[in-house]
Design an enzyme around this catalytic site. Structure first.
Site, mmCIF file in Angstrom:
data_model
loop_
_atom_site.group_PDB
_atom_site.id
_atom_site.type_symbol
_atom_site.label_atom_id
_atom_site.label_comp_id
_atom_site.label_asym_id
_atom_site.label_seq_id
_atom_site.Cartn_x
_atom_site.Cartn_y
_atom_site.Cartn_z
ATOM 1 N N GLY A 146 -42.671 37.928 49.385
ATOM 2 C CA GLY A 146 -41.316 37.835 48.826
ATOM 3 C C GLY A 146 -40.391 38.902 49.379
ATOM 4 N N GLY A 210 -48.323 31.994 52.406
ATOM 5 C CA GLY A 210 -49.321 31.088 52.978
ATOM 6 C C GLY A 210 -49.379 31.212 54.497
ATOM 7 C CB THR A 263 -44.967 44.851 46.315
ATOM 8 O OG1 THR A 263 -44.831 44.367 44.984
ATOM 9 C CG2 THR A 263 -45.597 46.223 46.264
ATOM 10 C CG ASP A 265 -43.891 42.095 41.441
ATOM 11 O OD1 ASP A 265 -42.665 42.010 41.253
ATOM 12 O OD2 ASP A 265 -44.643 41.111 41.514
ATOM 13 C CG MET A 308 -38.649 39.005 40.142
ATOM 14 S SD MET A 308 -38.621 38.884 41.908
ATOM 15 C CE MET A 308 -37.987 37.226 42.073
ATOM 16 N NE ARG A 310 -46.817 36.669 42.011
ATOM 17 C CZ ARG A 310 -46.192 35.760 42.764
ATOM 18 N NH1 ARG A 310 -46.118 34.530 42.356
ATOM 19 N NH2 ARG A 310 -45.662 36.099 43.924
ATOM 20 C CD GLU A 364 -41.777 36.967 38.056
ATOM 21 O OE1 GLU A 364 -41.239 35.882 38.231
ATOM 22 O OE2 GLU A 364 -42.125 37.721 38.971
ATOM 23 C CB ILE A 422 -33.071 42.839 40.919
ATOM 24 C CG1 ILE A 422 -34.412 42.165 40.694
ATOM 25 C CG2 ILE A 422 -32.185 42.741 39.699
ATOM 26 C CD1 ILE A 422 -35.303 42.979 39.777
#
Ligand code: ATP
Ligand code: F6P
Ligand code: MG
Length: 551
Positions: A146, A210, A263, A265, A308, A310, A364, A422
């Site tokens: 991402g 992927g 990342t 996250d 965000m 995950r 999220e 963001i």
């Protein structure tokens, strides 16, 4: 950038000899294998990818160096060259510019008088000797996963670092993530073409999830004559980078594989934080402020913001701590329940009654088990195998509305979803500096012949970290830690956990720490009478590589 030169480690020959370690290549070593020679020497690629090697070095007082691989581990007698930086006018005045070969960075900075010195990583930075001549280098950069603020800054600084500091002329960008190696064109990167890119969000190279096919990727690397690969991406990307490194090494090909952790996250372990995280937290303030203004201006107003995160709720946690307007923060690591005494809905009702409005921040990934019970989830996955989440923001809005409706109470709920906003912004000033140093350290490491490493900030110092250290687990908010307690006391929200839950969480977290701690490997390192034991290279099985890469 100057080396402190004040290594706490006694300099010994066995330590400085480290990069010269000779490990016979599994299938001979040649930097220019032809495709037919290459395939005839291929055993089963997956067989090798199920293993990785740890380079461990033990010293006095429980000191352990978890070192990164070096090209000379599998290509003996590589020639070295003086670092061209020594002639660079900008750096020539810097005292002790080159990093002392003994310098390492400690993983755990809090020590007690009886503590063992613990795990260390090789300090990042320029070395006196390099393993590439400038005109020999053909480097490439790829961005995967991402988006995240700062990607373009890292790309820019790798290009500038190689070109300006080391005189490298051949640099290409792989477009569209890992699959771009074998399915897309490349772009030429020069100092001029990247000049302005740090002012833009996203990545000029494009990205994807992927499509990691190790063999096809390494074939493409060899066919293009690439000998330095810079891979910018998150936990999934770093696993992919580790597989590429294994395959490159198996082929005995002289090519550095370097990861730069990305990342939003902040879910990569070991490093202090990932680049772009600060920018994201800052941008999240705008959404939280808007939610607060909306909530304050209406009768029984609730501003609900989804951020965000995950599997890790760091953005929500830090955005909440930064804002001080938030009344409730929900993250994946901290379970909650809706109904009944002590439940979420009871708390919301109470807070609204008391203050007339409230702000809720939800990551999220929070409450996914509750939503799944409610909605018969389909357990969908994205192209990289990451779980596709159900929208906790919409679900929670609905639940709160239903609850207030049943009680015939007025409610003005505004749901704000700034998730992509963001991460699509350019990095802020401090992230820009952070990205620059990360990129430069990545370049120095590659020129010095290190490979199979991720560059990261550990306790404020840049270090080279072996891939396995950052792919073996995910960084998560510890809800038994002081930082989460600070948040709870700032929002004054309940923890929704019983004493038993907390005990169980503690045990779970302790187990996780000990499973990944260096203590587990101390018993398999050796010691000599010298300050440091000779290096020991271990082949260990790691679950990361036991499964074929996710496509
Ligand atoms: N176990 C794995 N082995 C090899 N490649 C992998 C593995 N997991 C993911 N990848 C590859 O890494 C790339 C990025 O993975 P993913 O989409 O999970 O994002 P990420 O790097 O974790 O970044 P983020 O989650 O921060 O967006 C994809 O191309 C994916 O195929
Ligand atoms: O929609 P995309 O691109 O798959 O990205 C969404 C995911 O990417 C991240 O930003 C990083 O993994 C997560 O927080 C989020 O779930
Ligand atoms: Mg990820």
């Amino acid at each position: 950038m100057a080396s402190s030169g004040s290594s706490t480690i006694p300099s010994t020959n066995s330590y400085t000899r480290l990069p010269d370690l000779k490990i016979p290549p599994r299938s001979g070593s040649s930097a220019d294998l032809t495709r037919s020679a290459r395939s005839s020497r291929l055993g089963s690629p997956m067989e090798d990818m199920t293993k990785y090697e740890k380079k461990l070095l033990q010293g006095d007082g429980g000191y352990l160096l978890e070192d990164v691989p070096h090209l000379t581990d599998y290509i003996p007698d590589l020639p070295t060259h003086p670092n061209p930086l020594q002639d660079n006018t900008a750096y020539s005045v810097v005292k002790q510019y080159f990093v002392n070969t003994d310098d390492t960075v400690v993983q755990k900075v809090i020590q007690h008088k009886s503590s063992s010195r613990g795990t260390h990583f090789r300090r990042a930075g320029p070395r006196q000797k390099v393993y590439f001549e400038s005109d020999e280098v053909k480097a490439c950069i790829v961005t995967c996963g991402g988006l995240c603020p700062g990607l373009n800054t890292v790309i820019r600084e790798i290009v500038c670092g190689l070109e300006v500091m080391y005189g490298v002329k051949e640099l290409i960008g792989i477009q569209g993530g890992y699959m771009g190696f074998y399915s897309k064109n490349t772009v030429t990167l020069t100092r001029k073409t990247v000049d302005d890119i740090h002012k833009k969000g996203g990545t000029i190279l494009g990205t994807s999830r992927g499509g990691h096919d190790t063999i096809k990727i390494v074939d493409s690397i060899q066919d293009r004559g690439i000998n330095m690969v810079f891979i910018i991406g998150g936990d999934g990307t770093q696993k992919g980078a580790a597989a590429i490194y294994q395959e490159v090494k198996r082929r005995g090909y002289k090519c550095v594989v370097c990861g730069i952790p990305k990342t939003i996250d902040n879910d990569i372990p070991v490093i202090d934080k990932s680049f772009g995280f600060d920018s994201a937290v800052e941008e999240a303030q705008r959404a939280i402020n808007a939610a607060h203004v909306e909530a304050e201006s209406a009768e029984n107003g609730i501003g609900l913001v989804k951020l965000m995160g995950r599997y890790s709720g760091f953005i929500a946690q830090y955005a909440t701590l930064a804002s001080r307007d938030v009344d409730l923060c929900l993250i994946p690591e901290s379970p909650f329940y809706l109904d009944g005494h002590g439940g979420l809905l009871e708390f919301i009702e109470k807070r609204i009654k008391e203050y007339g409005h409230m702000v809720i921040v939800v990551a999220e990934g929070a409450g996914q088990d509750l939503i799944a019970q409610d909605m018969r989830s389909m357990d969908n996955k994205d192209a990289s195998g990451n779980k596709l989440l159900l929208d906790v923001g919409l679900w929670l809005s609905q639940k709160i509305k239903e609850h207030f409706g049943k009680k015939k109470k007025t409610l003005n709920l505004k749901y704000i979803d700034p998730t992509y906003m963001i991460r699509a912004i350019p990095s802020n000033a401090s992230d820009n500096v952070y990205c620059t140093l990360l990129a430069q350290c990545a370049v120095h490491g590659a020129m010095a012949g290190f490979t199979g490493y991720t560059v990261g900030l550990v306790n404020g110092r840049h270090a080279y970290i072996p891939f396995y250290k950052i792919t073996e687990c995910q960084n998560k908010v510890s809800i038994t830690d002081r930082m989460w307690a600070r948040l709870l006391s700032s929002t004054n929200q309940p923890s929704f956990l019983s004493k038993k839950d907390i005990e169980e969480k503690k045990e779970e977290e302790e187990l996780q720490v000990s499973a990944t701690s260096a203590d587990n490997v101390n018993s398999i390192t050796t010691r000599t009478g010298l300050g440091f034991s000779p290096i020991l290279t271990l082949s260990l099985y790691h679950p990361t590589f036991m499964k074929p890469p996710r496509k």
